[in-house]
Design a protein around this motif. Structure first.
Motif, PDB file in Angstrom:
ATOM      1  N   ARG A   6      -8.249   3.688  14.657  1.00 51.17           N
ATOM      2  CA  ARG A   6      -8.544   4.625  13.577  1.00 51.17           C
ATOM      3  C   ARG A   6      -7.548   4.438  12.433  1.00 51.17           C
ATOM      4  N   TYR A   7      -7.874   5.051  11.290  1.00 52.97           N
ATOM      5  CA  TYR A   7      -6.921   5.104  10.178  1.00 52.97           C
ATOM      6  C   TYR A   7      -5.866   6.166  10.479  1.00 52.97           C
ATOM      7  N   ASN A   8      -4.642   5.859  10.117  1.00 58.15           N
ATOM      8  CA  ASN A   8      -3.523   6.785  10.290  1.00 58.15           C
ATOM      9  C   ASN A   8      -2.734   6.864   8.991  1.00 58.15           C
ATOM     10  N   THR A   9      -2.295   8.048   8.623  1.00 65.18           N
ATOM     11  CA  THR A   9      -1.410   8.203   7.471  1.00 65.18           C
ATOM     12  C   THR A   9       0.021   8.278   8.008  1.00 65.18           C
ATOM     13  N   LEU A  10       0.811   7.251   7.690  1.00 63.78           N
ATOM     14  CA  LEU A  10       2.145   7.106   8.260  1.00 63.78           C
ATOM     15  C   LEU A  10       3.179   6.907   7.155  1.00 63.78           C
ATOM     16  N   SER A  11       4.429   7.152   7.501  1.00 69.39           N
ATOM     17  CA  SER A  11       5.527   6.997   6.544  1.00 69.39           C
ATOM     18  C   SER A  11       6.367   5.775   6.903  1.00 69.39           C
ATOM     19  N   ILE A  12       6.919   5.133   5.871  1.00 70.54           N
ATOM     20  CA  ILE A  12       7.828   4.016   6.108  1.00 70.54           C
ATOM     21  C   ILE A  12       9.175   4.580   6.548  1.00 70.54           C
ATOM     22  N   VAL A  23       6.096   5.391  10.871  1.00 68.07           N
ATOM     23  CA  VAL A  23       6.198   6.443  11.874  1.00 68.07           C
ATOM     24  C   VAL A  23       5.264   7.596  11.540  1.00 68.07           C
ATOM     25  N   ASP A  24       4.870   8.331  12.591  1.00 66.87           N
ATOM     26  CA  ASP A  24       4.100   9.553  12.386  1.00 66.87           C
ATOM     27  C   ASP A  24       5.026  10.749  12.498  1.00 66.87           C
ATOM     28  N   GLU A  25       4.457  11.943  12.543  1.00 65.66           N
ATOM     29  CA  GLU A  25       5.273  13.154  12.590  1.00 65.66           C
ATOM     30  C   GLU A  25       6.043  13.282  13.895  1.00 65.66           C
ATOM     31  N   GLU A  26       5.608  12.572  14.936  1.00 60.36           N
ATOM     32  CA  GLU A  26       6.294  12.625  16.228  1.00 60.36           C
ATOM     33  C   GLU A  26       7.255  11.458  16.395  1.00 60.36           C
TER      34      GLU A  26
END
Length: 277
Positions: A6-12, A23-26
């Motif tokens: 799936r698509y994921n919105t992640l941060s560098i 990374v994700d929120e976890e």
């Protein structure tokens, strides 16, 4: 949680020699290889990426657009076959596996097949099944006549062209109602004609009822304008002549022609129809 397939919105989180660690929120991590890292990317930037597993079964992110995602149907081309199954082109660097156990018949390179994509719960890899009847909904079908729906074009059958409707249902466009080229894997819009008792759905590529008549009238006008205001067909023309020129039934042609005549847009001659200028 980072979702594979799936698509994921992640941060560098940080930039490393192989690429960017996202990374994700976890704080779950996945690598975005260098070739997909946007120019001038920096720590903290948010990116929307598709996550799948690489050839070593490690989660990896990409900015490429896949042809299909997890829990979706797609009609894809077979790229290769080996001793574990067939591999289909899904638009990514890694092809999509269809195990032999999930094939209806032996797949060959160059063939196109409708498949359903799932996440293997043991390996956590995306895989596909050509046994789509296991994933088709055939009860409690929530569709209404003339409803506009999303279609995926599948294989040609003796009756017509098979389609997947709204990523849920099995549909069919009858051969005598196809007036355009339908490419396997193509996504398009269509309209529900009827939901049958066997759970399958009859589909039209054109609107039904009055909407179709309006489309038919517009089509006649367009052809008149392209042909210097005159067409050598009329209400006595054969169904074959009308279908060849306008790709519509004689019944729809006559009713559409009636709309134009009542609006005083055309003249009806013995052997032709003419545009009123």
């Amino acid at each position: 949680m980072i979702e594979i397939g799936r698509y994921n919105t992640l941060s560098i989180a940080r930039i490393v020699p192989p690429g960017a660690i996202l990374v994700d929120e976890e704080d779950s991590e996945v690598l975005l290889p260098n070739k997909y890292v946007p120019e001038n990317a920096k720590d903290g930037d948010e990116l929307q990426v598709f996550v799948y597993t690489d050839s070593e079964d490690r989660p990896v992110a990409t900015t490429l657009t896949p042809k299909v995602m997890r829990n979706e149907f797609a009609c894809l081309e077979v790229k290769d076959v080996n001793n574990i199954g067939a591999f289909m082109d899904m638009g990514l660097e890694k092809d999509l596996l269809v195990p032999f156990s999930e094939q209806q018949k032996n797949m060959r390179p160059g063939q196109w097949h409708m498949v359903y994509v799932y996440l293997d719960q043991i390996t956590k890899r995306m895989a596909a099944s050509a046994k789509i009847h296991y994933y088709i909904e055939s009860e409690n079908i929530e569709l209404e006549s003339n409803e506009e729906v999303d279609l995926i074009v599948g294989e040609t059958t003796p009756l017509g062209t098979a389609v997947i409707v709204n990523n849920k249902y099995q549909g069919l466009v009858y051969e005598n109602e196809v007036f355009q080229e339908l490419l396997k894997g193509e996504k398009m819009r269509g309209f529900v004609k009827e939901v049958r008792e066997d759970g399958k759905v009859d589909i039209s590529l054109r609107k039904i009822g009055m909407d179709q008549l309006e489309d038919g009238a517009a089509k006649i006008m367009e052809r008149l304008q392209l042909n210097n205001g005159k067409l050598s067909i009329h209400d006595k023309s054969s169904p074959e002549e009308i279908q060849m020129m306008l790709q519509m039934s004689k019944k729809n042609f006559k009713r559409s022609l009636g709309i134009l005549y009542k609006q005083k847009l055309v003249l009806l001659k013995d052997n032709s129809i003419q545009l009123i200028k």
